[in-house]
Design a protein around this motif. Structure first.
Motif, PDB file in Angstrom:
ATOM      1  N   MET A 107       0.858  -1.168   0.000  1.00  0.00           N
ATOM      2  CA  MET A 107       0.000   0.000   0.000  1.00  0.00           C
ATOM      3  C   MET A 107       0.905   1.232   0.000  1.00  0.00           C
ATOM      4  SD  MET A 107      -3.528   0.925   0.712  1.00  0.00           S
ATOM      5  CE  MET A 107      -4.100  -0.682   1.134  1.00  0.00           C
ATOM      6  N   ARG A 108       0.531   2.209  -0.778  1.00  0.00           N
ATOM      7  CA  ARG A 108       1.301   3.457  -0.842  1.00  0.00           C
ATOM      8  C   ARG A 108       1.237   4.187   0.494  1.00  0.00           C
ATOM      9  NH1 ARG A 108       0.088   4.439  -6.934  1.00  0.00           N
ATOM     10  NH2 ARG A 108      -1.196   2.593  -7.127  1.00  0.00           N
ATOM     11  N   SER A 109       2.220   5.017   0.727  1.00  0.00           N
ATOM     12  CA  SER A 109       2.142   5.873   1.914  1.00  0.00           C
ATOM     13  C   SER A 109       2.154   7.327   1.451  1.00  0.00           C
ATOM     14  CB  SER A 109       3.306   5.598   2.867  1.00  0.00           C
ATOM     15  OG  SER A 109       4.527   5.901   2.241  1.00  0.00           O
ATOM     16  N   TYR A 110       1.527   8.164   2.246  1.00  0.00           N
ATOM     17  CA  TYR A 110       1.418   9.578   1.935  1.00  0.00           C
ATOM     18  C   TYR A 110       1.908  10.378   3.134  1.00  0.00           C
ATOM     19  CZ  TYR A 110      -1.574   8.038  -1.917  1.00  0.00           C
ATOM     20  OH  TYR A 110      -2.059   7.431  -3.047  1.00  0.00           O
ATOM     21  N   PRO A 111       2.315  11.617   2.916  1.00  0.00           N
ATOM     22  CA  PRO A 111       2.746  12.459   4.041  1.00  0.00           C
ATOM     23  C   PRO A 111       1.612  12.658   5.049  1.00  0.00           C
ATOM     24  CG  PRO A 111       3.396  13.448   1.937  1.00  0.00           C
ATOM     25  CD  PRO A 111       2.488  12.282   1.617  1.00  0.00           C
ATOM     26  N   LYS A 112       1.991  12.795   6.308  1.00  0.00           N
ATOM     27  CA  LYS A 112       0.998  13.007   7.368  1.00  0.00           C
ATOM     28  C   LYS A 112       0.123  14.219   7.072  1.00  0.00           C
ATOM     29  CE  LYS A 112       2.946  10.810  11.378  1.00  0.00           C
ATOM     30  NZ  LYS A 112       1.953   9.826  11.691  1.00  0.00           N
ATOM     31  N   ASN A 113      -1.167  14.044   7.280  1.00  0.00           N
ATOM     32  CA  ASN A 113      -2.172  15.098   7.147  1.00  0.00           C
ATOM     33  C   ASN A 113      -2.276  15.676   5.739  1.00  0.00           C
ATOM     34  OD1 ASN A 113      -2.752  14.954   9.984  1.00  0.00           O
ATOM     35  ND2 ASN A 113      -0.890  16.117  10.328  1.00  0.00           N
ATOM     36  N   SER A 114      -1.736  14.977   4.761  1.00  0.00           N
ATOM     37  CA  SER A 114      -1.798  15.460   3.379  1.00  0.00           C
ATOM     38  C   SER A 114      -3.191  15.235   2.809  1.00  0.00           C
ATOM     39  CB  SER A 114      -0.765  14.729   2.520  1.00  0.00           C
ATOM     40  OG  SER A 114      -1.117  13.359   2.378  1.00  0.00           O
ATOM     41  N   PRO A 115      -3.543  15.993   1.778  1.00  0.00           N
ATOM     42  CA  PRO A 115      -4.824  15.755   1.113  1.00  0.00           C
ATOM     43  C   PRO A 115      -4.954  14.307   0.628  1.00  0.00           C
ATOM     44  CG  PRO A 115      -3.878  17.817   0.361  1.00  0.00           C
ATOM     45  CD  PRO A 115      -2.824  17.143   1.203  1.00  0.00           C
ATOM     46  N   GLN A 116      -3.843  13.724   0.205  1.00  0.00           N
ATOM     47  CA  GLN A 116      -3.876  12.344  -0.296  1.00  0.00           C
ATOM     48  C   GLN A 116      -4.164  11.347   0.832  1.00  0.00           C
ATOM     49  OE1 GLN A 116      -1.312  14.518  -0.862  1.00  0.00           O
ATOM     50  NE2 GLN A 116      -1.765  15.025  -3.000  1.00  0.00           N
ATOM     51  N   ALA A 117      -3.524  11.544   1.987  1.00  0.00           N
ATOM     52  CA  ALA A 117      -3.766  10.647   3.122  1.00  0.00           C
ATOM     53  C   ALA A 117      -5.220  10.741   3.577  1.00  0.00           C
ATOM     54  CB  ALA A 117      -2.817  10.978   4.271  1.00  0.00           C
ATOM     55  N   ALA A 118      -5.732  11.957   3.664  1.00  0.00           N
ATOM     56  CA  ALA A 118      -7.121  12.162   4.077  1.00  0.00           C
ATOM     57  C   ALA A 118      -8.078  11.611   3.025  1.00  0.00           C
ATOM     58  CB  ALA A 118      -7.380  13.648   4.320  1.00  0.00           C
ATOM     59  N   GLY A 119      -7.807  11.911   1.765  1.00  0.00           N
ATOM     60  CA  GLY A 119      -8.668  11.428   0.687  1.00  0.00           C
ATOM     61  C   GLY A 119      -8.705   9.919   0.596  1.00  0.00           C
ATOM     62  N   ARG A 120      -7.548   9.281   0.832  1.00  0.00           N
ATOM     63  CA  ARG A 120      -7.537   7.821   0.772  1.00  0.00           C
ATOM     64  C   ARG A 120      -8.415   7.218   1.861  1.00  0.00           C
ATOM     65  NH1 ARG A 120      -2.122   4.598   0.836  1.00  0.00           N
ATOM     66  NH2 ARG A 120      -1.864   5.794   2.742  1.00  0.00           N
ATOM     67  N   LEU A 121      -8.427   7.795   3.056  1.00  0.00           N
ATOM     68  CA  LEU A 121      -9.306   7.274   4.105  1.00  0.00           C
ATOM     69  C   LEU A 121     -10.768   7.363   3.692  1.00  0.00           C
ATOM     70  CD1 LEU A 121      -7.734   8.429   7.469  1.00  0.00           C
ATOM     71  CD2 LEU A 121      -8.241   6.094   6.748  1.00  0.00           C
ATOM     72  N   LEU A 122     -11.131   8.448   3.042  1.00  0.00           N
ATOM     73  CA  LEU A 122     -12.504   8.582   2.543  1.00  0.00           C
ATOM     74  C   LEU A 122     -12.782   7.540   1.473  1.00  0.00           C
ATOM     75  CD1 LEU A 122     -12.548  12.471   2.338  1.00  0.00           C
ATOM     76  CD2 LEU A 122     -13.667  11.055   4.075  1.00  0.00           C
ATOM     77  N   ALA A 123     -11.810   7.306   0.611  1.00  0.00           N
ATOM     78  CA  ALA A 123     -11.965   6.293  -0.440  1.00  0.00           C
ATOM     79  C   ALA A 123     -12.094   4.902   0.167  1.00  0.00           C
ATOM     80  CB  ALA A 123     -10.777   6.361  -1.408  1.00  0.00           C
ATOM     81  N   VAL A 124     -11.293   4.619   1.179  1.00  0.00           N
ATOM     82  CA  VAL A 124     -11.391   3.316   1.862  1.00  0.00           C
ATOM     83  C   VAL A 124     -12.792   3.148   2.433  1.00  0.00           C
ATOM     84  CG1 VAL A 124     -10.611   1.993   3.868  1.00  0.00           C
ATOM     85  CG2 VAL A 124      -8.933   3.074   2.381  1.00  0.00           C
ATOM     86  N   MET A 125     -13.314   4.206   3.036  1.00  0.00           N
ATOM     87  CA  MET A 125     -14.661   4.129   3.611  1.00  0.00           C
ATOM     88  C   MET A 125     -15.687   3.766   2.554  1.00  0.00           C
ATOM     89  SD  MET A 125     -15.873   4.667   6.687  1.00  0.00           S
ATOM     90  CE  MET A 125     -17.079   3.387   6.642  1.00  0.00           C
ATOM     91  N   MET A 126     -15.470   4.238   1.345  1.00  0.00           N
ATOM     92  CA  MET A 126     -16.428   3.983   0.262  1.00  0.00           C
ATOM     93  C   MET A 126     -16.357   2.569  -0.284  1.00  0.00           C
ATOM     94  SD  MET A 126     -16.237   7.433  -1.924  1.00  0.00           S
ATOM     95  CE  MET A 126     -17.174   8.845  -1.442  1.00  0.00           C
TER      96      MET A 126
END
Length: 134
Positions: free
Chosen positions: A1-20
């Motif tokens: 799984m890719r990693s993203y910088p802490k609190n980045s738009p990508q890290a936050a967006g991925r959590l929303l995508a996971v929820m979906m």
């Protein structure tokens, strides 16, 4: 799984995508809930970039199938949650994650696990509790 910088738009967006997708079904109602929440504006992530994140997530998940089904271990979930450590961002994400989970009128096991782990991990922060409940 890719990693993203802490609190980045990508890290936050991925959590929303996971929820979906954690329930195995990306429902139109979940996309509508995301849009109504305006969270993408808050995290400074354009819809095109979110869709790319969603595709990247699906690509990553497909590399870790077990007997043809995608499963997220608690370790993976926890590592995704650890990429967000800003209390305000955590609250906003958790609120939106609940809206996404509720959008299709069905709380799947995977959604319940993700929400429970996020609530447990993130509420252990003193600042999270001091600002009230979600």
């Amino acid at each position: 799984m890719r990693s993203y910088p802490k609190n980045s738009p990508q890290a936050a967006g991925r959590l929303l995508a996971v929820m979906m997708v954690v329930d195995g079904n990306l429902a139109t109602s979940e996309l509508q809930a995301l849009d109504r929440s305006k969270i993408l504006d808050h995290i400074d992530l354009e819809l095109v970039a979110f869709r790319r994140l969603l595709q990247d997530l699906c690509d990553d998940l497909l590399t870790s199938t077990v007997h043809g089904s995608v499963q997220l271990s608690n370790t993976v979930i926890d590592s995704l949650l650890e990429e967000i450590d800003d209390p305000d961002l955590r609250r906003k994400l958790l609120q939106t994650m609940w809206k996404i989970a509720d959008a299709d009128d069905w709380l799947a096991d995977g959604e319940a696990v993700l929400l429970a782990r996020a609530g447990t991990a993130w509420s252990s922060e003193t600042n999270f509790r001091e600002h009230g409940t979600v």
